[in-house]
Design a protein around this motif. Structure first.
Motif, PDB file in Angstrom:
ATOM      1  N   PRO A 167      -0.390   2.573 -23.797  1.00 25.89           N
ATOM      2  CA  PRO A 167      -1.141   2.837 -22.647  1.00 25.89           C
ATOM      3  C   PRO A 167      -1.721   1.789 -21.885  1.00 25.89           C
ATOM      4  CG  PRO A 167      -1.678   4.163 -24.738  1.00 25.89           C
ATOM      5  CD  PRO A 167      -1.090   2.637 -25.038  1.00 25.89           C
ATOM      6  N   TYR A 168      -1.876   2.075 -20.654  1.00 25.14           N
ATOM      7  CA  TYR A 168      -2.492   1.281 -19.812  1.00 25.14           C
ATOM      8  C   TYR A 168      -3.971   1.023 -19.938  1.00 25.14           C
ATOM      9  CZ  TYR A 168      -4.477  -0.333 -15.096  1.00 25.14           C
ATOM     10  OH  TYR A 168      -5.107  -1.157 -14.207  1.00 25.14           O
ATOM     11  N   LEU A 169      -4.641  -0.002 -19.902  1.00 21.93           N
ATOM     12  CA  LEU A 169      -5.795  -0.493 -20.279  1.00 21.93           C
ATOM     13  C   LEU A 169      -6.503  -1.384 -19.540  1.00 21.93           C
ATOM     14  CD1 LEU A 169      -8.112  -0.173 -22.695  1.00 21.93           C
ATOM     15  CD2 LEU A 169      -6.926  -2.187 -23.760  1.00 21.93           C
TER      16      LEU A 169
ATOM     17  N   ALA B 204       0.854  -1.167   0.104  1.00 17.03           N
ATOM     18  CA  ALA B 204       0.080   0.209   0.046  1.00 17.03           C
ATOM     19  C   ALA B 204       0.945   1.300   0.133  1.00 17.03           C
ATOM     20  CB  ALA B 204      -0.890   0.150   1.349  1.00 17.03           C
ATOM     21  N   GLU B 205       1.897   1.344   0.791  1.00  6.79           N
ATOM     22  CA  GLU B 205       2.811   2.366   0.656  1.00  6.79           C
ATOM     23  C   GLU B 205       3.947   2.495  -0.379  1.00  6.79           C
ATOM     24  OE1 GLU B 205       5.047   2.316   4.380  1.00  6.79           O
ATOM     25  OE2 GLU B 205       3.427   2.359   5.558  1.00  6.79           O
ATOM     26  N   GLU B 206       4.093   1.176  -1.009  1.00  2.00           N
ATOM     27  CA  GLU B 206       4.861   1.159  -2.045  1.00  2.00           C
ATOM     28  C   GLU B 206       4.190   1.870  -3.375  1.00  2.00           C
ATOM     29  OE1 GLU B 206       8.431  -0.207  -3.864  1.00  2.00           O
ATOM     30  OE2 GLU B 206       7.865  -0.173  -1.851  1.00  2.00           O
ATOM     31  N   PHE B 207       2.802   1.477  -3.379  1.00  2.00           N
ATOM     32  CA  PHE B 207       2.335   1.963  -4.625  1.00  2.00           C
ATOM     33  C   PHE B 207       1.525   3.236  -4.529  1.00  2.00           C
ATOM     34  CE2 PHE B 207       2.541  -2.768  -5.565  1.00  2.00           C
ATOM     35  CZ  PHE B 207       3.511  -2.747  -5.908  1.00  2.00           C
TER      36      PHE B 207
ATOM     37  N   GLY C 103      -9.889  -7.332 -16.511  1.00  2.00           N
ATOM     38  CA  GLY C 103      -9.017  -6.481 -15.743  1.00  2.00           C
ATOM     39  C   GLY C 103      -7.881  -6.004 -16.216  1.00  2.00           C
ATOM     40  N   PRO C 104      -6.692  -5.557 -15.360  1.00  3.57           N
ATOM     41  CA  PRO C 104      -5.585  -4.674 -15.803  1.00  3.57           C
ATOM     42  C   PRO C 104      -4.834  -5.181 -16.993  1.00  3.57           C
ATOM     43  CG  PRO C 104      -5.651  -4.607 -13.702  1.00  3.57           C
ATOM     44  CD  PRO C 104      -6.445  -5.893 -14.067  1.00  3.57           C
TER      45      PRO C 104
ATOM     46  N   LEU D 181      -4.088   2.436  -6.965  1.00  3.14           N
ATOM     47  CA  LEU D 181      -3.059   1.197  -6.608  1.00  3.14           C
ATOM     48  C   LEU D 181      -2.939   0.073  -7.103  1.00  3.14           C
ATOM     49  CD1 LEU D 181      -4.656   1.500  -2.645  1.00  3.14           C
ATOM     50  CD2 LEU D 181      -2.020   2.084  -3.362  1.00  3.14           C
ATOM     51  N   LEU D 182      -4.179  -0.269  -7.885  1.00  3.33           N
ATOM     52  CA  LEU D 182      -3.929  -1.593  -8.467  1.00  3.33           C
ATOM     53  C   LEU D 182      -3.226  -1.197  -9.967  1.00  3.33           C
ATOM     54  CD1 LEU D 182      -7.774  -2.988  -7.957  1.00  3.33           C
ATOM     55  CD2 LEU D 182      -5.469  -3.962  -7.282  1.00  3.33           C
ATOM     56  N   ARG D 183      -3.426  -0.133 -10.484  1.00  6.19           N
ATOM     57  CA  ARG D 183      -2.577   0.303 -11.620  1.00  6.19           C
ATOM     58  C   ARG D 183      -1.351   0.402 -11.440  1.00  6.19           C
ATOM     59  NH1 ARG D 183      -3.533   6.414 -13.175  1.00  6.19           N
ATOM     60  NH2 ARG D 183      -1.839   6.140 -11.458  1.00  6.19           N
ATOM     61  N   ASP D 184      -0.873   1.097 -10.464  1.00  4.01           N
ATOM     62  CA  ASP D 184       0.347   1.131 -10.110  1.00  4.01           C
ATOM     63  C   ASP D 184       1.203  -0.086  -9.987  1.00  4.01           C
ATOM     64  OD1 ASP D 184       0.334   3.776 -10.753  1.00  4.01           O
ATOM     65  OD2 ASP D 184       0.537   4.522  -8.498  1.00  4.01           O
ATOM     66  N   ALA D 185       0.266  -0.849  -9.026  1.00  9.78           N
ATOM     67  CA  ALA D 185       0.842  -2.438  -8.676  1.00  9.78           C
ATOM     68  C   ALA D 185       1.041  -3.182 -10.040  1.00  9.78           C
ATOM     69  CB  ALA D 185      -0.149  -2.975  -7.620  1.00  9.78           C
ATOM     70  N   TYR D 186       0.003  -3.141 -10.989  1.00  6.22           N
ATOM     71  CA  TYR D 186       0.218  -3.974 -12.252  1.00  6.22           C
ATOM     72  C   TYR D 186       1.370  -3.425 -13.012  1.00  6.22           C
ATOM     73  CZ  TYR D 186      -1.035  -5.678 -16.659  1.00  6.22           C
ATOM     74  OH  TYR D 186      -0.752  -6.364 -17.884  1.00  6.22           O
ATOM     75  N   LEU D 187       1.465  -2.264 -13.226  1.00  6.83           N
ATOM     76  CA  LEU D 187       2.491  -1.748 -14.026  1.00  6.83           C
ATOM     77  C   LEU D 187       4.079  -2.190 -13.460  1.00  6.83           C
ATOM     78  CD1 LEU D 187       0.964   1.741 -15.104  1.00  6.83           C
ATOM     79  CD2 LEU D 187       1.060  -0.489 -16.610  1.00  6.83           C
ATOM     80  N   GLN D 188       4.068  -1.918 -12.261  1.00  5.17           N
ATOM     81  CA  GLN D 188       5.386  -2.299 -11.676  1.00  5.17           C
ATOM     82  C   GLN D 188       5.628  -3.738 -11.484  1.00  5.17           C
ATOM     83  OE1 GLN D 188       6.554  -0.171  -7.950  1.00  5.17           O
ATOM     84  NE2 GLN D 188       5.207   1.547  -8.444  1.00  5.17           N
ATOM     85  N   ARG D 189       4.658  -4.355 -11.622  1.00  6.43           N
ATOM     86  CA  ARG D 189       4.696  -6.009 -11.614  1.00  6.43           C
ATOM     87  C   ARG D 189       5.174  -6.429 -12.864  1.00  6.43           C
ATOM     88  NH1 ARG D 189       6.270 -10.590  -9.020  1.00  6.43           N
ATOM     89  NH2 ARG D 189       4.954 -12.560  -9.926  1.00  6.43           N
ATOM     90  N   ARG D 190       4.634  -5.595 -14.026  1.00  2.05           N
ATOM     91  CA  ARG D 190       5.105  -6.118 -15.257  1.00  2.05           C
ATOM     92  C   ARG D 190       6.545  -5.896 -15.557  1.00  2.05           C
ATOM     93  NH1 ARG D 190       2.691  -9.965 -17.775  1.00  2.05           N
ATOM     94  NH2 ARG D 190       3.378  -9.168 -19.916  1.00  2.05           N
TER      95      ARG D 190
END
Length: 309
Positions: A212-214, A84-87, A220-221, A277-286
């Motif tokens: 772009p993010y979609l 939560a703090e990371e993203f 989902g993401p 949160l979910l967007r940033d988590a997904y992009l960083q995970r990718r």
């Protein structure tokens, strides 16, 4: 039968590619309530008055002393950091560049979130409570073993021969000795599971930008690169070759429920803007997956330059 299997994924990819074009003109049917209106709206006291039993507030109330704060602490102890703090913090300019269709994406996100809250999450909670742990582990191992086919294929396409051999070896051992993948025997002989490979990662390795993010309906993401790439992953998934429609759909649904149940604990961290949160988590995970876990660490880079001899 064959025509349906071949045409359906490509039709989905074409429809996916055209969705962002409609974003500027589309109205948001899932628009959030304005703060002023929300302040005057009567508060829901539970399921008895027709409220959402799976709303965030209800979850926090039911947790008592072990609410989001306790969940955050336990996950920080387990994973070594608080997602939560990371993203939570991000560069607004970079977010605008990566997510130019935010209005459209938020509308689809709210649709997905509503479907998840009222359908997928309740089923996953019941599955988690009723199903014994060893059965859940076996189900997870079974579908993870099937994904080794996709992992092996994309490892070969990325010229990762060592990883391809590891993934292929895991599939052969777990399918035979592990009883169709119910038991992860391969890890006991030194073949550890990888983070997974997909065709989106393969395209990234070949130099294609993510675009772009979609957010895709019900899926989902994703990104403009990874969304259509999932069509290729469809053909490398052994489940897609099951001829019996009811069996194939049951396998897909069981896999989805198993994966959703595995995210129930981490969901306690989603406080604040869930979309961001979910967007940033997904992009960083990718980025993590594409770089095989090798993250650039520029901490102290200026000091190294100053004291270089």
């Amino acid at each position: 039968m064959l025509g349906r299997i071949v045409i359906s994924p490509w039709f989905f990819a074409a429809a996916l590619a055209g969705m962002p074009v409609l974003a500027p003109a589309a109205e948001d049917p899932f628009a959030e309530v304005e703060p002023e209106a929300a302040a005057t709206a009567p508060a829901s006291t539970g399921a008895g008055d027709g409220g959402d039993p799976f709303a965030e507030g209800a979850a926090e109330a039911s947790d008592g002393d072990g609410g989001s704060e306790g969940g955050s602490s336990s996950l920080e102890d387990e994973y070594g950091f608080d997602p939560a703090e990371e993203f939570a913090d991000g560069d607004g300019k970079e977010a605008a560049d990566r997510d130019p269709w935010e209005g459209f994406n938020r509308a689809v996100f709210r649709f997905n979130d509503t479907a998840d809250r009222w359908v997928l999450k309740p089923v996953s909670v019941s599955y988690r409570q009723i199903t014994p742990i060893f059965v859940q582990s076996g189900v997870s191992n079974f579908f993870g073993n099937l994904r080794e086919v996709t992992n092996t294929t994309n490892s070969i396409l990325q010229w990762k021969w060592g990883q391809a051999g590891n993934d292929a070896g895991r599939f052969l051992i777990n399918t035979t000795v592990g009883i169709v993948g119910l038991f992860d025997v391969a890890q006991h002989v030194g073949l550890e599971p990888s983070d997974g490979e997909d065709f989106g990662q393969t395209l990234a390795t070949w130099g294609m930008p993510s675009g772009p993010y979609l957010v895709m309906p019900l899926l989902g993401p994703s990104t403009l690169r990874d969304g259509p790439a999932s069509v290729v992953d469809y053909y490398t998934d052994p489940i897609s070759y099951v001829d019996h429609t009811a069996t194939r759909n049951s396998l897909y649904f069981t896999d989805m429920i198993q994966q959703r149940a595995g995210l129930l604990k981490a969901e306690m961290l989603l406080n604040g803007d869930r979309y961001v949160l979910l967007r940033d988590a997904y992009l960083q995970r990718r980025e993590y997956l594409i770089n095989d876990g090798e993250l650039e660490d520029d901490f102290g880079g200026d000091l190294d330059d100053d004291f270089a001899f």
